[in-house]
Design a protein around this motif. Structure first.
Motif, PDB file in Angstrom:
ATOM      1  N   GLN A 133      33.422  -1.313  -0.202  1.00  0.00           N
ATOM      2  CA  GLN A 133      33.162  -2.580  -0.868  1.00  0.00           C
ATOM      3  C   GLN A 133      34.473  -3.323  -1.096  1.00  0.00           C
ATOM      4  N   SER A 134      34.484  -4.606  -0.764  1.00  0.00           N
ATOM      5  CA  SER A 134      35.672  -5.425  -0.996  1.00  0.00           C
ATOM      6  C   SER A 134      35.286  -6.890  -0.847  1.00  0.00           C
ATOM      7  N   THR A 135      36.274  -7.757  -0.893  1.00  0.00           N
ATOM      8  CA  THR A 135      36.056  -9.175  -0.632  1.00  0.00           C
ATOM      9  C   THR A 135      36.775  -9.558   0.655  1.00  0.00           C
ATOM     10  N   MET A 136      36.317 -10.607   1.288  1.00  0.00           N
ATOM     11  CA  MET A 136      36.971 -11.043   2.523  1.00  0.00           C
ATOM     12  C   MET A 136      38.416 -11.442   2.253  1.00  0.00           C
ATOM     13  N   ALA A 137      38.664 -12.032   1.089  1.00  0.00           N
ATOM     14  CA  ALA A 137      40.030 -12.423   0.741  1.00  0.00           C
ATOM     15  C   ALA A 137      40.942 -11.201   0.670  1.00  0.00           C
ATOM     16  N   SER A 138      40.439 -10.098   0.078  1.00  0.00           N
ATOM     17  CA  SER A 138      41.241  -8.880  -0.035  1.00  0.00           C
ATOM     18  C   SER A 138      41.506  -8.256   1.326  1.00  0.00           C
ATOM     19  N   ILE A 157      41.545   1.654  -0.080  1.00  0.00           N
ATOM     20  CA  ILE A 157      40.574   2.714   0.165  1.00  0.00           C
ATOM     21  C   ILE A 157      41.319   4.016   0.472  1.00  0.00           C
ATOM     22  N   GLU A 158      40.596   5.113   0.467  1.00  0.00           N
ATOM     23  CA  GLU A 158      41.209   6.425   0.642  1.00  0.00           C
ATOM     24  C   GLU A 158      41.825   6.580   2.032  1.00  0.00           C
ATOM     25  N   LYS A 159      42.989   7.207   2.084  1.00  0.00           N
ATOM     26  CA  LYS A 159      43.653   7.468   3.353  1.00  0.00           C
ATOM     27  C   LYS A 159      42.925   8.570   4.109  1.00  0.00           C
TER      28      LYS A 159
END
Length: 262
Positions: free
Chosen positions: A175-180, A209-211
């Motif tokens: 989950q994230s935003t397009m800007a991020s 996010i996790e490596k």
């Protein structure tokens, strides 16, 4: 400014070289230390014998085992220090070599798995926009087992709303935003331009996010620069499936390689 960038690139490349070849360097240092230990041991023996003689004269009788060790220790302490350091280097080289081998094996396995899944999906998806549909199919197989998808333009998104993303390389959702996501891709390319190489885990760190285990073993580097490519392009494609699932498929135009530091 340009001179500072050149110095910075040389520094980063030197650090990358040392990181990549550290097992070999530690092996040579350890081997050299063994040789030095042998030579110093031969030189320290006469000094130790002299110290023992002086200690016996001072005591007036033969030394016991503990006193013998205490008297001869000053002559052998430097030898012992170099010997222990040599062993640490040799064991350290072995550990790093095993880690590098495990990382490379995992990297090739992940790339091979991704490629195999891509080819497998090609057998079920076809049309004028085959490549986009194949990527969507692979993403969909990870999330659900339904068939069919439709590709839409992502220009309607303002980049501020949190939504679902699928990373094609590591085969996982987040989950994230397009800007991020765009910000992470920009910072990755900034480091690539300044340094000349970036690892896959560096991208995941920017994404928040996790490596992954093999993330340090693959990346983008010299092979792209030699082809005149100075920017890593990403395709952030919006996908909406027949069952209502929506996500963005994040895929790198140039796949990361295991030899990015050479």
């Amino acid at each position: 400014m340009e001179k500072a960038n050149v110095i910075q690139r040389v520094f980063y490349r030197s650090a990358a070289y040392l990181k990549r070849h550290s097992p070999t360097i530690l092996t040579f240092v350890g081997a050299a230390g063994v040789v030095v230990t042998v030579v110093m041991s031969a030189k320290a023996t006469p000094k130790a014998m002299k110290l023992l003689e002086e200690a016996e004269k001072k005591k007036g009788e033969e030394l016991d085992k503990l006193e013998t060790i205490r008297a001869a220790a000053p002559a052998y302490i430097p030898v012992a220090a170099i010997g222990i350091s040599s062993l640490i280097c040799l064991f350290g080289a072995n550990v790093l070599n095993q880690r590098n081998q495990a990382s490379l094996t995992a990297a090739y396995a992940m790339l091979n798995e991704s490629y195999s899944r891509y080819r497998g999906a090609a057998n079920t998806v076809f049309g004028d926009d085959a490549d986009s549909k194949i990527k969507a199919e692979v993403a969909k197989e990870t999330y659900i087992s339904a068939d069919g998808c439709a590709i839409y333009d992502a220009s309607h998104d303002d980049g501020c709303e949190e939504c679902l993303f699928y990373d094609e390389i590591s085969d996982r959702y987040f989950q994230s935003t397009m800007a991020s996501v765009l910000n992470a891709q920009y910072h990755l390319n900034r480091n690539f331009t300044l340094r000349g190489y970036v690892s896959l885990n560096e991208f995941y760190e920017f994404l928040g996010i996790e490596k992954v285990v093999c993330g340090e073993g693959i990346g983008w580097g010299q092979d792209l620069l030699e082809d005149g490519i100075f920017w890593i392009d990403f395709d952030n494609r919006y996908v909406k499936y027949d069952d209502g699932l929506e996500c963005y498929i994040v895929s790198a135009i140039f796949a990361p390689t295991a030899d990015y530091l050479t």
